[in-house]
Design a protein around this motif. Structure first.
Motif, PDB file in Angstrom:
ATOM      1  N   GLY A   1      22.447   7.471  -4.367  1.00 21.73           N
ATOM      2  CA  GLY A   1      21.406   6.463  -4.580  1.00 21.73           C
ATOM      3  C   GLY A   1      21.557   5.186  -3.778  1.00 21.73           C
ATOM      4  N   VAL A   2      22.572   5.131  -2.906  1.00 21.19           N
ATOM      5  CA  VAL A   2      22.815   3.930  -2.102  1.00 21.19           C
ATOM      6  C   VAL A   2      22.866   4.310  -0.625  1.00 21.19           C
ATOM      7  CG1 VAL A   2      24.327   1.941  -1.705  1.00 21.19           C
ATOM      8  CG2 VAL A   2      24.150   2.919  -3.999  1.00 21.19           C
ATOM      9  N   TRP A   3      22.131   3.568   0.182  1.00 23.36           N
ATOM     10  CA  TRP A   3      21.990   3.871   1.602  1.00 23.36           C
ATOM     11  C   TRP A   3      22.225   2.625   2.439  1.00 23.36           C
ATOM     12  CZ3 TRP A   3      20.119   9.008   2.386  1.00 23.36           C
ATOM     13  CH2 TRP A   3      19.616   9.631   1.231  1.00 23.36           C
TER      14      TRP A   3
ATOM     15  N   THR B   1       6.913   7.864  -4.605  1.00 25.64           N
ATOM     16  CA  THR B   1       7.653   8.377  -5.756  1.00 25.64           C
ATOM     17  C   THR B   1       9.121   8.514  -5.371  1.00 25.64           C
ATOM     18  OG1 THR B   1       7.350  10.689  -5.126  1.00 25.64           O
ATOM     19  CG2 THR B   1       5.652   9.702  -6.558  1.00 25.64           C
ATOM     20  N   LEU B   2       9.991   8.587  -6.379  1.00 20.78           N
ATOM     21  CA  LEU B   2      11.424   8.742  -6.104  1.00 20.78           C
ATOM     22  C   LEU B   2      11.708  10.034  -5.351  1.00 20.78           C
ATOM     23  CD1 LEU B   2      13.450   7.539  -9.239  1.00 20.78           C
ATOM     24  CD2 LEU B   2      13.630   6.705  -6.906  1.00 20.78           C
ATOM     25  N   SER B   3      11.102  11.145  -5.812  1.00 17.65           N
ATOM     26  CA  SER B   3      11.370  12.447  -5.185  1.00 17.65           C
ATOM     27  C   SER B   3      10.909  12.458  -3.728  1.00 17.65           C
ATOM     28  CB  SER B   3      10.698  13.578  -5.959  1.00 17.65           C
ATOM     29  OG  SER B   3       9.302  13.362  -6.036  1.00 17.65           O
ATOM     30  N   ASN B   4       9.751  11.873  -3.468  1.00 14.85           N
ATOM     31  CA  ASN B   4       9.242  11.801  -2.107  1.00 14.85           C
ATOM     32  C   ASN B   4      10.139  10.929  -1.231  1.00 14.85           C
ATOM     33  OD1 ASN B   4       7.378  10.187  -0.025  1.00 14.85           O
ATOM     34  ND2 ASN B   4       6.489  12.218  -0.327  1.00 14.85           N
ATOM     35  N   SER B   5      10.605   9.828  -1.811  1.00 13.60           N
ATOM     36  CA  SER B   5      11.476   8.905  -1.075  1.00 13.60           C
ATOM     37  C   SER B   5      12.813   9.554  -0.735  1.00 13.60           C
ATOM     38  CB  SER B   5      11.714   7.632  -1.890  1.00 13.60           C
ATOM     39  OG  SER B   5      10.489   6.947  -2.097  1.00 13.60           O
ATOM     40  N   ILE B   6      13.378  10.310  -1.689  1.00  9.98           N
ATOM     41  CA  ILE B   6      14.663  10.979  -1.456  1.00  9.98           C
ATOM     42  C   ILE B   6      14.548  11.962  -0.293  1.00  9.98           C
ATOM     43  CG2 ILE B   6      16.328  12.627  -2.435  1.00  9.98           C
ATOM     44  CD1 ILE B   6      15.770  11.240  -5.183  1.00  9.98           C
ATOM     45  N   GLN B   7      13.449  12.716  -0.262  1.00 10.84           N
ATOM     46  CA  GLN B   7      13.223  13.669   0.832  1.00 10.84           C
ATOM     47  C   GLN B   7      13.157  12.941   2.178  1.00 10.84           C
ATOM     48  OE1 GLN B   7       9.652  15.832  -0.120  1.00 10.84           O
ATOM     49  NE2 GLN B   7      10.735  17.429  -1.251  1.00 10.84           N
TER      50      GLN B   7
ATOM     51  N   HIS C   1       0.817  -1.202   0.000  1.00  8.06           N
ATOM     52  CA  HIS C   1       0.000   0.000   0.000  1.00  8.06           C
ATOM     53  C   HIS C   1       0.856   1.260   0.000  1.00  8.06           C
ATOM     54  CE1 HIS C   1      -3.552  -2.393   0.508  1.00  8.06           C
ATOM     55  NE2 HIS C   1      -3.066  -2.957   1.604  1.00  8.06           N
ATOM     56  N   ASN C   2       0.293   2.323  -0.606  1.00  7.94           N
ATOM     57  CA  ASN C   2       1.023   3.571  -0.725  1.00  7.94           C
ATOM     58  C   ASN C   2       1.308   4.239   0.610  1.00  7.94           C
ATOM     59  OD1 ASN C   2       1.212   3.380  -3.440  1.00  7.94           O
ATOM     60  ND2 ASN C   2      -0.579   4.636  -3.886  1.00  7.94           N
ATOM     61  N   ASN C   3       0.547   3.921   1.641  1.00  9.77           N
ATOM     62  CA  ASN C   3       0.756   4.568   2.927  1.00  9.77           C
ATOM     63  C   ASN C   3       1.746   3.826   3.824  1.00  9.77           C
ATOM     64  OD1 ASN C   3      -0.746   2.378   3.588  1.00  9.77           O
ATOM     65  ND2 ASN C   3      -2.377   3.475   4.686  1.00  9.77           N
ATOM     66  N   THR C   4       2.421   2.823   3.261  1.00  5.91           N
ATOM     67  CA  THR C   4       3.425   2.092   4.035  1.00  5.91           C
ATOM     68  C   THR C   4       4.577   3.027   4.386  1.00  5.91           C
ATOM     69  OG1 THR C   4       2.913   0.062   2.847  1.00  5.91           O
ATOM     70  CG2 THR C   4       4.984   0.108   4.066  1.00  5.91           C
ATOM     71  N   PRO C   5       4.886   3.199   5.651  1.00  3.39           N
ATOM     72  CA  PRO C   5       6.012   4.059   6.033  1.00  3.39           C
ATOM     73  C   PRO C   5       7.299   3.552   5.405  1.00  3.39           C
ATOM     74  CG  PRO C   5       4.698   3.470   7.950  1.00  3.39           C
ATOM     75  CD  PRO C   5       4.224   2.610   6.818  1.00  3.39           C
ATOM     76  N   ILE C   6       8.131   4.463   4.938  1.00  2.00           N
ATOM     77  CA  ILE C   6       9.326   4.061   4.190  1.00  2.00           C
ATOM     78  C   ILE C   6      10.313   3.292   5.074  1.00  2.00           C
ATOM     79  CG2 ILE C   6      10.744   6.152   4.511  1.00  2.00           C
ATOM     80  CD1 ILE C   6      11.262   5.928   1.397  1.00  2.00           C
TER      81      ILE C   6
ATOM     82  N   ARG D   1      15.704   3.568  -5.241  1.00  3.23           N
ATOM     83  CA  ARG D   1      14.641   2.953  -6.046  1.00  3.23           C
ATOM     84  C   ARG D   1      13.981   1.789  -5.303  1.00  3.23           C
ATOM     85  NH1 ARG D   1      14.108   4.676 -11.156  1.00  3.23           N
ATOM     86  NH2 ARG D   1      15.800   5.919 -12.039  1.00  3.23           N
ATOM     87  N   GLU D   2      14.789   0.984  -4.616  1.00  2.00           N
ATOM     88  CA  GLU D   2      14.247  -0.136  -3.851  1.00  2.00           C
ATOM     89  C   GLU D   2      13.340   0.362  -2.728  1.00  2.00           C
ATOM     90  OE1 GLU D   2      17.381  -3.826  -4.002  1.00  2.00           O
ATOM     91  OE2 GLU D   2      17.925  -2.096  -2.784  1.00  2.00           O
ATOM     92  N   ALA D   3      13.799   1.399  -2.033  1.00  3.91           N
ATOM     93  CA  ALA D   3      13.016   1.953  -0.927  1.00  3.91           C
ATOM     94  C   ALA D   3      11.695   2.526  -1.436  1.00  3.91           C
ATOM     95  CB  ALA D   3      13.815   3.036  -0.202  1.00  3.91           C
ATOM     96  N   ALA D   4      11.761   3.241  -2.564  1.00  3.52           N
ATOM     97  CA  ALA D   4      10.561   3.842  -3.143  1.00  3.52           C
ATOM     98  C   ALA D   4       9.562   2.767  -3.576  1.00  3.52           C
ATOM     99  CB  ALA D   4      10.944   4.718  -4.331  1.00  3.52           C
ATOM    100  N   ALA D   5      10.080   1.727  -4.232  1.00  9.61           N
ATOM    101  CA  ALA D   5       9.210   0.646  -4.706  1.00  9.61           C
ATOM    102  C   ALA D   5       8.586  -0.110  -3.538  1.00  9.61           C
ATOM    103  CB  ALA D   5      10.003  -0.311  -5.593  1.00  9.61           C
ATOM    104  N   ALA D   6       9.372  -0.368  -2.504  1.00  7.65           N
ATOM    105  CA  ALA D   6       8.883  -1.117  -1.348  1.00  7.65           C
ATOM    106  C   ALA D   6       7.811  -0.344  -0.585  1.00  7.65           C
ATOM    107  CB  ALA D   6      10.041  -1.465  -0.421  1.00  7.65           C
ATOM    108  N   ALA D   7       7.964   0.988  -0.549  1.00  7.22           N
ATOM    109  CA  ALA D   7       7.014   1.817   0.196  1.00  7.22           C
ATOM    110  C   ALA D   7       5.872   2.332  -0.665  1.00  7.22           C
ATOM    111  CB  ALA D   7       7.754   2.987   0.829  1.00  7.22           C
TER     112      ALA D   7
END
Length: 211
Positions: A54-56, A31-37, A2-7, A22-28
């Motif tokens: 891009g690696v954490w 969007t990429l921009s939202n995930s980066i923030q 679900h889109n409301n899954t906390p990252i 990208r993995e974090a964004a897809a899992a949560a």
């Protein structure tokens, strides 16, 4: 998912310390921009660490994050394997810990600096990009077999004279096969490089016999 899954919850569900944006964004489901923030915010709070672009890495308490765990993420579109002096160290052939982590790839040679270490990638001809497997069957990163790691060093030193022109003291176990090393030499397509590598290997073999 679900889109409301906390990252952060999504990251933990990946079940490994290192991950990409990208993995974090897809899992949560973000969007990429939202995930980066969100990821930048989590880093400021000391919850995660930005290793490189891009690696954490997720801070998992007292467990130290291994720089080797970053290897599969350095060149996302290319396979790389640990080789040269870094592989020789892990195979207990050299005791000295290399200052940089050395990798083989079919892409251009480059150096990548990260917060977990400096990685130097050496280009290997596509026809010679073999002789590696998962480290201890872990599935975490690829590593050259001992004989191939040695020949990879000699291969690069034959092409770039300053690279691997000097070795720390070499300690070969009874399991190390010079016969297999010679087979890797024969697998080199370029005749000039093959001849040069063979001469270098013979010198190493002679020094072992003298001991």
């Amino acid at each position: 998912m679900h889109n409301n899954t906390p990252i952060l919850t999504a990251i933990k569900q990946l079940k490994r310390s290192v991950f990409t944006t990208r993995e974090a964004a897809a899992a949560a489901g973000k969007t990429l921009s939202n995930s980066i923030q969100t990821l930048n915010h989590l880093e400021k709070k000391g919850i995660i660490l930005k290793i490189s672009r891009g690696v954490w890495a997720l801070d998992i308490g007292n467990e130290k994050i291994s720089p080797y765990s970053v290897i599969p993420f350095l060149l996302p579109s290319q396979r790389v394997y640990l080789s040269f002096t870094s592989a020789l160290h892990l195979h207990d052939i050299i005791e000295q810990i290399p200052q940089t982590i050395t990798l083989a790839s079919i892409s251009h040679s480059k150096t990548i600096a990260t917060k977990l270490g400096v990685f130097h990638i050496h280009r290997i001809a596509p026809s010679f990009f073999k002789g590696f497997n998962w480290y201890r069957d872990s599935g975490k990163f690829l590593i050259a077999e001992p004989e191939k790691a040695l020949i990879d060093c000699l291969y690069v030193s034959a092409r770039k004279k300053k690279q691997f022109s000097y070795f720390p003291e070499l300690h070969f176990s009874k399991k190390f096969s010079f016969k297999k090393a010679k087979e890797w030499v024969r697998a080199i397509n370029d005749p000039k490089i093959r001849l040069c590598v063979n001469k270098k290997l013979e010198r190493i073999l002679e020094s072992q016999i003298k001991e």
